[in-house]
Design a protein around this motif. Structure first.
Motif, PDB file in Angstrom:
ATOM      1  N   GLY A  50       0.785  -1.226   0.000  1.00 46.55           N
ATOM      2  CA  GLY A  50       0.000   0.000   0.000  1.00 46.55           C
ATOM      3  C   GLY A  50       0.819   1.279   0.000  1.00 46.55           C
ATOM      4  O   GLY A  50       2.004   1.288   0.363  1.00 46.55           O
ATOM      5  N   VAL A  51       0.183   2.382  -0.399  1.00 41.64           N
ATOM      6  CA  VAL A  51       0.861   3.691  -0.489  1.00 41.64           C
ATOM      7  C   VAL A  51       1.283   4.215   0.890  1.00 41.64           C
ATOM      8  O   VAL A  51       2.462   4.531   1.094  1.00 41.64           O
ATOM      9  CB  VAL A  51      -0.018   4.729  -1.225  1.00 41.64           C
ATOM     10  CG1 VAL A  51       0.636   6.098  -1.209  1.00 41.64           C
ATOM     11  CG2 VAL A  51      -0.317   4.284  -2.663  1.00 41.64           C
ATOM     12  N   PRO A  52       0.375   4.299   1.863  1.00 38.72           N
ATOM     13  CA  PRO A  52       0.759   4.955   3.138  1.00 38.72           C
ATOM     14  C   PRO A  52       1.945   4.279   3.834  1.00 38.72           C
ATOM     15  O   PRO A  52       2.925   4.939   4.204  1.00 38.72           O
ATOM     16  CB  PRO A  52      -0.503   4.843   3.997  1.00 38.72           C
ATOM     17  CG  PRO A  52      -1.612   4.473   3.076  1.00 38.72           C
ATOM     18  CD  PRO A  52      -1.021   3.816   1.893  1.00 38.72           C
ATOM     19  N   ASP A  53       1.875   2.926   3.964  1.00 38.59           N
ATOM     20  CA  ASP A  53       2.979   2.225   4.656  1.00 38.59           C
ATOM     21  C   ASP A  53       4.289   2.393   3.877  1.00 38.59           C
ATOM     22  O   ASP A  53       5.358   2.589   4.471  1.00 38.59           O
ATOM     23  CB  ASP A  53       2.658   0.730   4.794  1.00 38.59           C
ATOM     24  CG  ASP A  53       1.525   0.463   5.788  1.00 38.59           C
ATOM     25  OD1 ASP A  53       1.326  -0.706   6.163  1.00 38.59           O
ATOM     26  OD2 ASP A  53       0.839   1.433   6.159  1.00 38.59           O
ATOM     27  N   ASP A  66       2.812  -1.314  -7.682  1.00 40.19           N
ATOM     28  CA  ASP A  66       2.694   0.107  -8.054  1.00 40.19           C
ATOM     29  C   ASP A  66       2.373   0.993  -6.853  1.00 40.19           C
ATOM     30  O   ASP A  66       2.906   2.092  -6.717  1.00 40.19           O
ATOM     31  CB  ASP A  66       1.626   0.273  -9.139  1.00 40.19           C
ATOM     32  CG  ASP A  66       2.096  -0.267 -10.495  1.00 40.19           C
ATOM     33  OD1 ASP A  66       1.234  -0.550 -11.349  1.00 40.19           O
ATOM     34  OD2 ASP A  66       3.327  -0.413 -10.675  1.00 40.19           O
ATOM     35  N   GLU A  67       1.510   0.516  -5.959  1.00 43.06           N
ATOM     36  CA  GLU A  67       1.157   1.339  -4.789  1.00 43.06           C
ATOM     37  C   GLU A  67       2.400   1.618  -3.945  1.00 43.06           C
ATOM     38  O   GLU A  67       2.598   2.727  -3.438  1.00 43.06           O
ATOM     39  CB  GLU A  67       0.100   0.616  -3.940  1.00 43.06           C
ATOM     40  CG  GLU A  67      -1.322   0.722  -4.487  1.00 43.06           C
ATOM     41  CD  GLU A  67      -1.590  -0.221  -5.643  1.00 43.06           C
ATOM     42  OE1 GLU A  67      -2.658  -0.085  -6.272  1.00 43.06           O
ATOM     43  OE2 GLU A  67      -0.717  -1.064  -5.954  1.00 43.06           O
ATOM     44  N   ALA A 120       6.776   5.444  -2.313  1.00 42.13           N
ATOM     45  CA  ALA A 120       8.197   5.831  -2.322  1.00 42.13           C
ATOM     46  C   ALA A 120       8.387   7.166  -3.041  1.00 42.13           C
ATOM     47  O   ALA A 120       9.118   8.047  -2.574  1.00 42.13           O
ATOM     48  CB  ALA A 120       9.013   4.737  -3.006  1.00 42.13           C
ATOM     49  N   ILE A 121       7.699   7.325  -4.165  1.00 42.79           N
ATOM     50  CA  ILE A 121       7.795   8.574  -4.944  1.00 42.79           C
ATOM     51  C   ILE A 121       7.372   9.768  -4.085  1.00 42.79           C
ATOM     52  O   ILE A 121       8.054  10.803  -4.042  1.00 42.79           O
ATOM     53  CB  ILE A 121       6.933   8.463  -6.220  1.00 42.79           C
ATOM     54  CG1 ILE A 121       7.603   7.537  -7.246  1.00 42.79           C
ATOM     55  CG2 ILE A 121       6.634   9.837  -6.826  1.00 42.79           C
ATOM     56  CD1 ILE A 121       6.704   7.085  -8.378  1.00 42.79           C
ATOM     57  N   GLN A 122       6.278   9.625  -3.352  1.00 41.75           N
ATOM     58  CA  GLN A 122       5.793  10.723  -2.500  1.00 41.75           C
ATOM     59  C   GLN A 122       6.823  11.067  -1.417  1.00 41.75           C
ATOM     60  O   GLN A 122       7.100  12.235  -1.152  1.00 41.75           O
ATOM     61  CB  GLN A 122       4.450  10.332  -1.880  1.00 41.75           C
ATOM     62  CG  GLN A 122       3.323  10.230  -2.898  1.00 41.75           C
ATOM     63  CD  GLN A 122       2.031   9.690  -2.293  1.00 41.75           C
ATOM     64  OE1 GLN A 122       1.997   9.289  -1.116  1.00 41.75           O
ATOM     65  NE2 GLN A 122       0.966   9.661  -3.089  1.00 41.75           N
ATOM     66  N   ALA A 123       7.441  10.045  -0.825  1.00 43.03           N
ATOM     67  CA  ALA A 123       8.442  10.292   0.230  1.00 43.03           C
ATOM     68  C   ALA A 123       9.690  10.956  -0.341  1.00 43.03           C
ATOM     69  O   ALA A 123      10.282  11.852   0.282  1.00 43.03           O
ATOM     70  CB  ALA A 123       8.808   8.979   0.911  1.00 43.03           C
ATOM     71  N   ILE A 124      10.073  10.555  -1.536  1.00 45.21           N
ATOM     72  CA  ILE A 124      11.252  11.150  -2.185  1.00 45.21           C
ATOM     73  C   ILE A 124      10.985  12.639  -2.457  1.00 45.21           C
ATOM     74  O   ILE A 124      11.830  13.495  -2.192  1.00 45.21           O
ATOM     75  CB  ILE A 124      11.585  10.396  -3.485  1.00 45.21           C
ATOM     76  CG1 ILE A 124      12.050   8.960  -3.184  1.00 45.21           C
ATOM     77  CG2 ILE A 124      12.639  11.132  -4.320  1.00 45.21           C
ATOM     78  CD1 ILE A 124      12.086   8.039  -4.399  1.00 45.21           C
ATOM     79  N   GLN A 125       9.781  12.943  -2.930  1.00 41.11           N
ATOM     80  CA  GLN A 125       9.410  14.347  -3.176  1.00 41.11           C
ATOM     81  C   GLN A 125       9.392  15.133  -1.865  1.00 41.11           C
ATOM     82  O   GLN A 125       9.927  16.235  -1.782  1.00 41.11           O
ATOM     83  CB  GLN A 125       8.048  14.412  -3.880  1.00 41.11           C
ATOM     84  CG  GLN A 125       8.103  13.959  -5.335  1.00 41.11           C
ATOM     85  CD  GLN A 125       6.733  13.639  -5.929  1.00 41.11           C
ATOM     86  OE1 GLN A 125       5.801  13.270  -5.213  1.00 41.11           O
ATOM     87  NE2 GLN A 125       6.637  13.758  -7.259  1.00 41.11           N
ATOM     88  N   ASP A 126       8.840  14.519  -0.809  1.00 45.42           N
ATOM     89  CA  ASP A 126       8.793  15.221   0.489  1.00 45.42           C
ATOM     90  C   ASP A 126      10.197  15.515   1.010  1.00 45.42           C
ATOM     91  O   ASP A 126      10.414  16.481   1.744  1.00 45.42           O
ATOM     92  CB  ASP A 126       8.044  14.358   1.521  1.00 45.42           C
ATOM     93  CG  ASP A 126       6.545  14.331   1.253  1.00 45.42           C
ATOM     94  OD1 ASP A 126       5.828  13.595   1.974  1.00 45.42           O
ATOM     95  OD2 ASP A 126       6.110  15.001   0.286  1.00 45.42           O
TER      96      ASP A 126
END
Ligand code: GYE
Length: 339
Positions: free
Chosen positions: A215-218, A241-242, A247-253
């Motif tokens: 999943g995305v959040p974990d 993909d999730e 991972a993509i969101q965390a890298i951006q953050d």
């Protein structure tokens, strides 16, 4: 960027009858029923289907494939969602075994070892059992056939894609966000990636491999923690993909650019996967085919009619996709896909 087979697209669905005929080498039998088989039809099939849960876009497509195809073929489908719990799957399996109206049981297994007792019970009750999606470690004599992907090979393909993406990078530290613990899809993808990563000197440093539970959040939390630990990460291998999106969101953050500062490789190639490849944050996506229902129902019908010549594993035919193919080409492919 020298690429490795830019894209081998197009899932080829090999019918079970053709597989069985090829397997038994009896070409003449292709398309015609083997002698002395029963004449049951899809209308005679009463299926108990045991799904893992609803953890991802891939899972939603897999579930839709079984529900829609059952309606099309006139199959009586009893669908059970185990909500990610193995104990739910085992008790549902037992209930289907006890139900005289059920003659076919289909299982998408959450782990690889929990089903021996209910499989033996099904065999004693004369049920036809087909394993779909994820392999299990049970004795193959306890089920008719397994139809699902070669997850080890998906791991190989992911490593090959990451090797290409990091070919100009002196350091090749890759973080891994793995699938749910115990799932053969996760165990085998991890194994396949490790078998092939040495080809170009990729390493998964200690402490940089953890489950994202599909999943995305974990996965976002896991990747954020990895980046807290070290910024010396050149790539991420996400098991679906999730997890890649998390991972993509965390890298951006973290103020970094996914797809550039850190290369990202995912698995499944769902519509969401394509979206992130088109915007360049997901560099590669290894396809995993969720549309397995037609093959599975065909195999179950063959089994119900007494056909014991089916191969014990019918692997899905799958490809790989790359952001490097370009947004237009990927948009064109996405338009042809059902999930
Ligand atoms: O990759 C993931 C899903 O078993 C192949 O399970 C499947 C995997 C798929 O949750 O998205």
């Amino acid at each position: 960027m020298a690429t490795r087979s830019i894209a081998r697209t197009g899932m080829a669905l090999v019918t079970v009858a053709a597989m069985a005929a090829l397997w038994t080498g009896n070409v003449a039998a292709q398309g015609s029923p083997a002698p002395s088989l029963g004449t049951k039809t899809y209308a005679d099939m009463h299926v108990g289907f045991i799904q893992t849960g609803s953890e991802s876009g891939w899972r939603a497509a897999n579930t839709a494939s079984f529900k829609e195809t059952a309606t099309q073929l006139g199959i009586d489908l009893h669908f059970y969602d185990a909500q990610g719990k193995v104990e739910n799957q085992v008790s549902a399996f037992h209930n289907f075994n006890q139900d005289p109206s059920i003659n076919v049981i289909i299982l998408a297994a959450l782990d690889t070892t929990s089903y021996d007792d209910v499989l033996k019970e099904a065999q004693a009750a004369g049920k036809t059992v087909v394993i779909e999606d994820r392999r299990i470690d049970a004795d193959p004599s306890l089920y008719l056939t397994y139809i699902g992907s070669d997850f080890v090979n998906e791991g190989h393909e992911a490593a090959a894609a990451m090797c290409t993406l990091l070919q100009d990078s002196t350091s090749k530290n890759v973080a891994e966000i793995s699938g749910a613990v115990g799932a053969s899809a996760a165990t085998d993808r991890a194994k396949g990636f490790r078998e092939a990563m040495g080809d170009c000197g990729i390493t998964i440093p200690d402490g940089l491999s953890q489950t994202g539970n599909w999943g995305v959040p974990d996965s976002k939390a896991v990747m954020a923690a990895f980046l807290q630990k070290t910024k010396d990460i050149q790539g991420v291998f996400a098991h679906n993909d999730e997890e890649a999106i998390g991972a993509i969101q965390a890298i951006q953050d973290a103020g970094l650019v996914p797809g550039k500062d850190i290369k990202v490789v995912g698995v499944d190639a769902t519509a969401d996967g394509f979206k992130y490849m088109i915007d360049g944050t997901l560099n590669a996506d290894i396809e995993c085919n969720p549309l397995l229902a037609p093959q599975v129902y065909e195999a179950a019908l063959a089994g119900l009619n007494g056909d014991t010549t089916l191969p014990k594993w019918v692997p899905s035919q799958e490809g790989q996709f790359f952001a490097a193919q370009g947004a237009d080409a990927l948009q064109g492919i996405l338009a042809t896909r059902k999930y």
